[in-house]
Design a protein around this motif. Structure first.
Motif, PDB file in Angstrom:
ATOM      1  N   UNK A 106       4.193  -1.293  -7.450  1.00  0.00           N
ATOM      2  CA  UNK A 106       5.330  -0.879  -6.631  1.00  0.00           C
ATOM      3  C   UNK A 106       4.961  -0.632  -5.170  1.00  0.00           C
TER       4      UNK A 106
ATOM      5  N   UNK B  38       3.191  -2.398  -2.904  1.00  0.00           N
ATOM      6  CA  UNK B  38       3.430  -3.509  -1.987  1.00  0.00           C
ATOM      7  C   UNK B  38       4.916  -3.671  -1.690  1.00  0.00           C
TER       8      UNK B  38
ATOM      9  N   UNK C 154       6.007  -0.924   0.737  1.00  0.00           N
ATOM     10  CA  UNK C 154       5.481  -1.075   2.099  1.00  0.00           C
ATOM     11  C   UNK C 154       5.985  -2.355   2.767  1.00  0.00           C
ATOM     12  N   UNK C 155       6.616  -3.250   1.997  1.00  0.00           N
ATOM     13  CA  UNK C 155       7.238  -4.422   2.607  1.00  0.00           C
ATOM     14  C   UNK C 155       8.594  -4.064   3.196  1.00  0.00           C
ATOM     15  N   UNK C 156       9.095  -2.885   2.871  1.00  0.00           N
ATOM     16  CA  UNK C 156      10.340  -2.399   3.451  1.00  0.00           C
ATOM     17  C   UNK C 156      10.002  -1.611   4.727  1.00  0.00           C
ATOM     18  N   UNK C 157      10.997  -1.202   5.487  1.00  0.00           N
ATOM     19  CA  UNK C 157      10.657  -0.480   6.725  1.00  0.00           C
ATOM     20  C   UNK C 157      10.154   0.933   6.445  1.00  0.00           C
ATOM     21  N   UNK C 158       9.066   0.994   5.716  1.00  0.00           N
ATOM     22  CA  UNK C 158       8.431   2.262   5.353  1.00  0.00           C
ATOM     23  C   UNK C 158       7.033   2.247   5.965  1.00  0.00           C
ATOM     24  N   UNK C 159       6.788   3.141   6.913  1.00  0.00           N
ATOM     25  CA  UNK C 159       5.446   3.167   7.513  1.00  0.00           C
ATOM     26  C   UNK C 159       4.484   3.811   6.524  1.00  0.00           C
ATOM     27  N   UNK C 160       3.218   3.479   6.687  1.00  0.00           N
ATOM     28  CA  UNK C 160       2.221   4.051   5.793  1.00  0.00           C
ATOM     29  C   UNK C 160       2.147   5.567   5.969  1.00  0.00           C
TER      30      UNK C 160
ATOM     31  N   UNK D 286      -5.801  -2.973   2.813  1.00  0.00           N
ATOM     32  CA  UNK D 286      -4.945  -4.023   2.242  1.00  0.00           C
ATOM     33  C   UNK D 286      -4.168  -3.412   1.087  1.00  0.00           C
ATOM     34  N   UNK D 287      -2.902  -3.690   1.005  1.00  0.00           N
ATOM     35  CA  UNK D 287      -2.101  -3.269  -0.153  1.00  0.00           C
ATOM     36  C   UNK D 287      -1.246  -4.433  -0.584  1.00  0.00           C
TER      37      UNK D 287
END
Lengths: 306, 269
Positions: free
Chosen positions: B108, B110, B113-119, B268-269
């Protein structure tokens, strides 16, 4: 906004000793549906993960809407469907889509229920499908949920990794239609697949990866023109062998007046020869990308066997 | 935007574990109430003294100070550092703090984090949960202790504020444990791996402090244990806890959070 929504430039990614992607340069612009083709292990998923900022390139750069993909704001206009789709098994479809909508909403704007409803209807997702926990869904239903999640916020750029996995033919048609509509509306799509016929149908340009390298890039029609094709001709009388050779055709088979020719490049000289000789039968099938696929990957297969 | 996303993700975690969380919080509350009632069965420390007087002299010396556990002053604090309560609270914090590894394991991470969610916002959601758990679990113990004391007739000599300060020590400890778990979760491929790493660090640390409480031979290494800095033991002994003792725990928490954020930002994720 600039036309190029995704720009990969000299992109390489190394995992230990394995070079998964080697110097890939690729742009995806508005109105384009780019098919990213390649067999398993060609580097398609690595390229997409780099484009999303999920991996850090060993060399080269990625610009997503003109920004680094590691910036959250760069991903706001992006829709993504992973090849190995994982959904939270505890949530039902409604909760999953609501969470996705909240993460994409610029403020506290409510999710666009009309758009979600329309997408669900076109992809054949019923209210009952959306009300079940995802863990109880079939793989096809999960794939549809993933597609709705990728499309629900009306993204400018879609990165779809094997979008038709586990879908029945009718739903595949709906996906192709959505892709065509997206392109017509000025959106951009990068459609990764190893299924040639799908790319042939849904994309207006193709990028072909082999062993992590880009081996071909162009529009589908350009690639077709450049392909070696076969033509079957039956002459009424002796075939004009010398004239055919002079026009660039290679005779593969000969059975009396019946010839199987291999032709490539411009057809005008060959058509001029045919027009000046009586012909009883002519067959010149439209080449599909499978011919190109055999051409691109034939070497790789031979290398693998040797 | 980042704070809003962190809140959304924190709600996601809390909703995922809401049943277990409610059960644990209720359990901690009831546990502390129960401890007070058990202490009452021994008439506080005085009743327990009669039992101890029947033991050989070595055991009498060993448990002399621990008799305060059964006093009104000590019983609340005993719940604070009881192995069961400590294990439950640390486990709950670890459950939430290793969320990165859990999301990674389930595939889940990746997708999120592909959405507009910053790390940063993603880790922020986990830190919010850890802070909430670090506050609410000791509060349940404290509440249970206070309720229990109001129901029995044990004499109290330690003021309520001392117990609150002891509770704050526990808050700092849980924040430090949360930091260590967050760091483990960022590095580990699976939650099980992260929890194993955490247990490998915390169990020896707890034993060092626990044995050090009974045997001065452990004094040289006690400072290495996060549990050493929890001031409920002075409270147990009737001493004022020192707020200065919390700083090592808070610094450890901050250091771990910073290292986790740095690692996560470049991975990397």
């Amino acid at each position: 906004m600039a036309d190029t929504l995704l720009a990969l430039s000299g992109l390489s990614k190394r995992f230990g000793d394995v070079l998964a992607l080697d110097d890939l340069t690729l742009d995806v612009s508005r109105g384009e549906v780019v098919g990213l083709l390649g067999p398993n292990g060609a580097g398609k998923t690595t390229a997409i993960r780099l484009a999303l900022g999920l991996a850090v390139p060993t060399a080269g750069s990625v610009r997503l809407f003109g920004r680094s993909p590691r910036e959250a704001a760069a991903r706001a206009g992006l829709g993504y469907l992973p090849g190995e789709l994982a959904l939270d098994p505890r949530l039902d479809g409604h909760a999953m889509l609501a969470l996705n909508a909240r993460l994409h909403a610029p403020g506290d704007a409510p999710p666009d229920a009309t758009r979600v409803g329309e997408l669900c209807e076109r992809l054949g997702l019923s209210h009952a499908d959306l009300s079940r926990p995802v863990r109880d869904d079939s793989s096809g239903t999960r794939q549809k949920l993933g597609l709705v999640a990728a499309w629900q916020h009306d993204p400018e750029l879609l990165l779809l990794d094997e979008p038709t996995n586990a879908l029945d033919p009718l739903v595949r048609e709906a996906v192709f239609e959505l892709l065509r509509e997206a392109a017509a509306a000025g959106k951009a799509v990068l459609h990764s697949s190893h299924v040639l016929s799908e790319v042939d149908r849904s994309c207006n340009s193709v990028a072909v990866l082999r062993g992590g390298r880009l081996v071909e890039r162009g529009s589908v029609s350009e690639l077709r023109r450049r392909l070696t094709r076969h033509m079957l001709v039956r002459f009424r009388g002796a075939p004009p062998v010398a004239a055919l050779s002079a026009a660039g055709a290679v005779i593969l088979e000969r059975d009396g007046a019946r010839l199987v020719l291999q032709v490539a490049g411009a057809l005008d000289p060959l058509l001029a020869v045919l027009a000046s000789h009586p012909v009883d039968e002519l067959a010149f099938p439209e080449p599909d990308l499978s011919a190109a696929f055999a051409h691109w990957y034939g070497d790789a297969a031979r290398e693998a066997r040797s | 935007m980042s704070a809003r996303v962190s809140l959304i993700l924190a709600r996601r975690w809390l909703a995922r574990h809401r049943g277990l969380l409610a059960l644990v919080l209720l359990g901690l509350f009831v546990f502390e109430v129960g401890l007070v009632h058990i202490a009452e069965q021994f008439d506080g420390g005085a009743g327990m003294q009669a039992v101890v007087d029947m033991l050989p002299s070595f055991f009498q010396q060993l448990v002399h100070d621990k008799l305060r556990d059964f006093s009104a002053d000590g019983v609340v604090s005993m719940g604070f550092n009881h192995p069961v309560a400590m294990t439950v609270m640390c486990s709950m914090v670890a459950l939430f703090a290793t969320g990165t590894a859990a999301d990674r394991e389930e595939g889940l991470l990746g997708a999120l984090l592909a959405r507009p969610v910053s790390r940063g916002a993603y880790l922020g959601g986990i830190v919010l949960c850890v802070v909430l758990l670090a506050l609410i679990q000791p509060a349940m113990l404290l509440g249970g202790g206070m309720l229990g004391l109001s129901m029995v007739s044990l004499d109290q000599t330690v003021p309520f504020e001392v117990h609150v300060e002891a509770g704050l020590g526990l808050v700092a400890l849980l924040l430090a444990v949360g930091g260590l778990a967050l760091l483990a979760g960022v590095y580990a491929p699976r939650r099980g791996v992260a929890v194993t790493w955490l247990a490998a660090a915390l169990v020896p640390a707890y034993l060092v402090e626990f044995l050090g409480f009974l045997w001065s031979g452990m004094d040289a290494v006690r400072w290495l244990s996060p549990f050493h800095y929890v001031p409920q033991l002075p409270a147990l002994l009737g001493q004022e806890p020192s707020a200065a003792g919390l700083w090592p725990l808070l610094l450890l928490a901050a250091l771990c959070w910073a290292l986790a954020a740095r690692r996560f930002a470049g991975s990397d994720e």
